[in-house]
Design a protein around this motif. Structure first.
Motif, PDB file in Angstrom:
ATOM      1  N   ILE A 281      77.695 -68.377   5.790  1.00 49.89           N
ATOM      2  CA  ILE A 281      78.089 -67.629   4.535  1.00 49.89           C
ATOM      3  C   ILE A 281      79.406 -68.405   3.935  1.00 49.89           C
ATOM      4  CG2 ILE A 281      78.720 -65.388   3.517  1.00 49.89           C
ATOM      5  CD1 ILE A 281      75.732 -65.808   3.888  1.00 49.89           C
ATOM      6  N   THR A 282      80.154 -68.484   5.018  1.00 48.23           N
ATOM      7  CA  THR A 282      81.727 -69.241   4.467  1.00 48.23           C
ATOM      8  C   THR A 282      81.266 -70.378   4.110  1.00 48.23           C
ATOM      9  OG1 THR A 282      82.641 -68.051   6.272  1.00 48.23           O
ATOM     10  CG2 THR A 282      83.962 -69.640   5.302  1.00 48.23           C
ATOM     11  N   ALA A 283      80.490 -71.308   4.576  1.00 49.42           N
ATOM     12  CA  ALA A 283      80.139 -72.569   3.928  1.00 49.42           C
ATOM     13  C   ALA A 283      79.427 -72.627   2.616  1.00 49.42           C
ATOM     14  CB  ALA A 283      79.265 -73.355   4.926  1.00 49.42           C
ATOM     15  N   LEU A 284      78.818 -71.624   2.248  1.00 47.38           N
ATOM     16  CA  LEU A 284      78.145 -71.319   1.059  1.00 47.38           C
ATOM     17  C   LEU A 284      79.255 -71.019   0.079  1.00 47.38           C
ATOM     18  CD1 LEU A 284      75.863 -71.232  -0.748  1.00 47.38           C
ATOM     19  CD2 LEU A 284      75.319 -68.880   0.008  1.00 47.38           C
ATOM     20  N   PHE A 285      80.180 -70.364   0.245  1.00 49.32           N
ATOM     21  CA  PHE A 285      81.198 -69.893  -0.662  1.00 49.32           C
ATOM     22  C   PHE A 285      81.734 -71.310  -0.862  1.00 49.32           C
ATOM     23  CE2 PHE A 285      80.640 -65.484   0.279  1.00 49.32           C
ATOM     24  CZ  PHE A 285      81.174 -64.853  -1.242  1.00 49.32           C
ATOM     25  N   GLU A 286      82.348 -72.155   0.122  1.00 49.42           N
ATOM     26  CA  GLU A 286      83.121 -73.205  -0.159  1.00 49.42           C
ATOM     27  C   GLU A 286      82.360 -74.286  -1.104  1.00 49.42           C
ATOM     28  OE1 GLU A 286      86.078 -74.131   0.741  1.00 49.42           O
ATOM     29  OE2 GLU A 286      86.321 -71.902   1.319  1.00 49.42           O
ATOM     30  N   CYS A 287      80.940 -74.283  -0.861  1.00 45.57           N
ATOM     31  CA  CYS A 287      80.179 -75.333  -1.835  1.00 45.57           C
ATOM     32  C   CYS A 287      80.242 -74.589  -3.255  1.00 45.57           C
ATOM     33  CB  CYS A 287      78.551 -75.034  -1.392  1.00 45.57           C
ATOM     34  SG  CYS A 287      78.327 -75.943  -0.060  1.00 45.57           S
ATOM     35  N   ILE A 288      80.392 -73.641  -3.352  1.00 44.50           N
ATOM     36  CA  ILE A 288      80.350 -72.550  -4.739  1.00 44.50           C
ATOM     37  C   ILE A 288      81.613 -73.323  -5.227  1.00 44.50           C
ATOM     38  CG2 ILE A 288      80.880 -70.700  -6.080  1.00 44.50           C
ATOM     39  CD1 ILE A 288      78.619 -69.246  -3.981  1.00 44.50           C
ATOM     40  N   TYR A 289      82.749 -73.116  -4.682  1.00 43.40           N
ATOM     41  CA  TYR A 289      84.283 -73.275  -5.041  1.00 43.40           C
ATOM     42  C   TYR A 289      84.193 -74.950  -5.430  1.00 43.40           C
ATOM     43  CZ  TYR A 289      85.276 -68.572  -3.431  1.00 43.40           C
ATOM     44  OH  TYR A 289      85.340 -67.301  -3.303  1.00 43.40           O
ATOM     45  N   GLN A 290      83.719 -75.676  -4.499  1.00 42.70           N
ATOM     46  CA  GLN A 290      83.697 -77.170  -5.005  1.00 42.70           C
ATOM     47  C   GLN A 290      82.929 -77.396  -6.123  1.00 42.70           C
ATOM     48  OE1 GLN A 290      82.384 -79.694  -1.533  1.00 42.70           O
ATOM     49  NE2 GLN A 290      82.860 -78.108  -0.199  1.00 42.70           N
ATOM     50  N   ILE A 291      81.800 -77.203  -6.373  1.00 42.32           N
ATOM     51  CA  ILE A 291      81.098 -77.080  -7.520  1.00 42.32           C
ATOM     52  C   ILE A 291      81.715 -76.632  -9.025  1.00 42.32           C
ATOM     53  CG2 ILE A 291      79.104 -76.412  -8.976  1.00 42.32           C
ATOM     54  CD1 ILE A 291      78.140 -78.410  -7.095  1.00 42.32           C
ATOM     55  N   TYR A 292      82.597 -75.768  -8.664  1.00 46.93           N
ATOM     56  CA  TYR A 292      83.094 -74.936  -9.858  1.00 46.93           C
ATOM     57  C   TYR A 292      84.243 -75.911 -10.226  1.00 46.93           C
ATOM     58  CZ  TYR A 292      80.862 -70.418  -9.864  1.00 46.93           C
ATOM     59  OH  TYR A 292      79.925 -69.548 -10.124  1.00 46.93           O
ATOM     60  N   GLU A 293      84.990 -76.658  -9.023  1.00 49.70           N
ATOM     61  CA  GLU A 293      86.051 -77.457  -9.483  1.00 49.70           C
ATOM     62  C   GLU A 293      85.646 -78.733 -10.171  1.00 49.70           C
ATOM     63  OE1 GLU A 293      87.810 -77.895  -5.546  1.00 49.70           O
ATOM     64  OE2 GLU A 293      88.539 -75.953  -5.412  1.00 49.70           O
ATOM     65  N   MET A 294      84.624 -79.254  -9.503  1.00 47.64           N
ATOM     66  CA  MET A 294      83.997 -80.389  -9.975  1.00 47.64           C
ATOM     67  C   MET A 294      83.461 -80.331 -11.669  1.00 47.64           C
ATOM     68  SD  MET A 294      81.448 -82.163  -7.062  1.00 47.64           S
ATOM     69  CE  MET A 294      80.659 -80.781  -6.743  1.00 47.64           C
ATOM     70  N   GLU A 295      83.012 -79.186 -12.003  1.00 52.06           N
ATOM     71  CA  GLU A 295      82.493 -78.496 -13.375  1.00 52.06           C
ATOM     72  C   GLU A 295      83.809 -78.355 -14.289  1.00 52.06           C
ATOM     73  OE1 GLU A 295      79.677 -79.135 -14.757  1.00 52.06           O
ATOM     74  OE2 GLU A 295      78.710 -79.797 -12.667  1.00 52.06           O
TER      75      GLU A 295
END
Length: 305
Positions: A281-295
């Protein structure tokens, strides 16, 4: 206290009928009645009013029902988390509302699968209400939805608030207002809402938004799904309020313009079980934040594991 008897009791209390509860539990009615009688004997109290139709709980029965539901929910949560911590499950199952696939969810899931190749990822479309139930029962590990639904067994994290847009036909007079429109500009329009199969939903979210501004739209029509609503708009029959991500749906004569009211946003929530602090779950949150930063999307980091 016997968990099986509690499950039987909750079923009878919710169905208000021994017959219906027995059908739901796939058991015969006489054994079910005996189990409830044994439960009453063990507790030394009556749980149902005798002779009431439909079946009605006594005050003691009401008290037991409220706590039995919580106890059964906690038991399911503990079972699911124990299996996860013990490494018996290598699948992350996600529940999601359909409109989120038009946004960034597909990118998030793809990045997550690349960064966590050892995991099997399954996705199930379901309403936000269904996600809450599925989380408590251990059928999914995470849910993505748009509604503010509170439950003590579920942790809800606001990922971001997505701006709302108005979908309209290329010949619609409001298209001249390219900078956007206010809700007050469309109260007399034919407005398509979606979906029409569950409540609460995105449709009720839009209706509540109008109410917040003390507006009373005169022509509302609720249809099955987003694509159908936009099809009607492309046919010039009316307009539709949609999340910004829906602009990826392109049809002939279909255009989108911003809704300018300050509250015209649709929240996006990620929901997990309260006890779940797993690395997955922690890794999934990190993916979300990475995508938001890229976008280039603004967000607040509400979850730290």
């Amino acid at each position: 206290m016997d968990m099986r008897r509690l499950r039987y009791y909750v079923a009878v209390a919710e169905e208000k009928s021994f017959t219906k509860a027995a059908e739901k539990l796939f058991i015969a009615q006489p054994p079910l009645s005996r189990q409830i009688q044994n439960l009453e004997t063990d507790l030394g109290v009556l749980l149902f009013e005798r002779g009431s139709r439909p079946l009605k709980m006594t005050p003691a029965g009401e008290f037991l029902y409220q706590h039995a539901v919580k106890l059964l929910s906690n038991a399911a949560e503990i079972r699911a988390m124990t299996q996860r911590i013990g490494g018996l499950e290598h699948t992350v199952t996600m529940g999601f509302v359909g409109s989120l696939l038009y946004g960034l969810l597909s990118k998030i899931v793809y990045l997550y699968s690349q960064q966590q190749p050892h995991l099997k990822i399954e996705m199930i479309e379901m309403t936000t209400m269904q996600q809450v139930t599925a989380l408590k029962e251990g059928r999914i590990d995470v849910g993505f939805g748009r509604l503010r639904i509170s439950d003590p067994a579920v942790k809800r994290v606001l990922l971001r608030e997505e701006p709302l847009f108005l979908a309209l036909h290329s010949n619609h007079h409001l298209l001249a207002q390219k900078e956007g429109v206010y809700l007050s500009d469309i109260v007399d329009e034919n407005i398509f809402l979606y979906p029409n199969h569950v409540q609460p939903s995105f449709a009720t979210q839009v209706q509540n938004l109008f109410s917040e501004y003390h507006l009373d739209p005169t022509n509302l029509r609720t249809v099955r799904e987003l694509q159908l609503a936009l099809g009607f708009v492309a046919a010039g029959i009316g307009v539709c309020i949609v999340p910004e991500s829906a602009r990826s749906i392109q049809l002939a004569h279909l255009h989108y313009i911003p809704i300018l009211d300050q509250s015209a946003v649709s929240p996006i929530f990620m929901s997990i079980r309260n006890l779940d602090k797993s690395k997955d779950i922690t890794a999934l949150f990190e993916c979300i934040y990475q995508i938001y930063e890229m976008e280039g999307i603004k967000y607040e980091r509400h979850y730290k594991g």
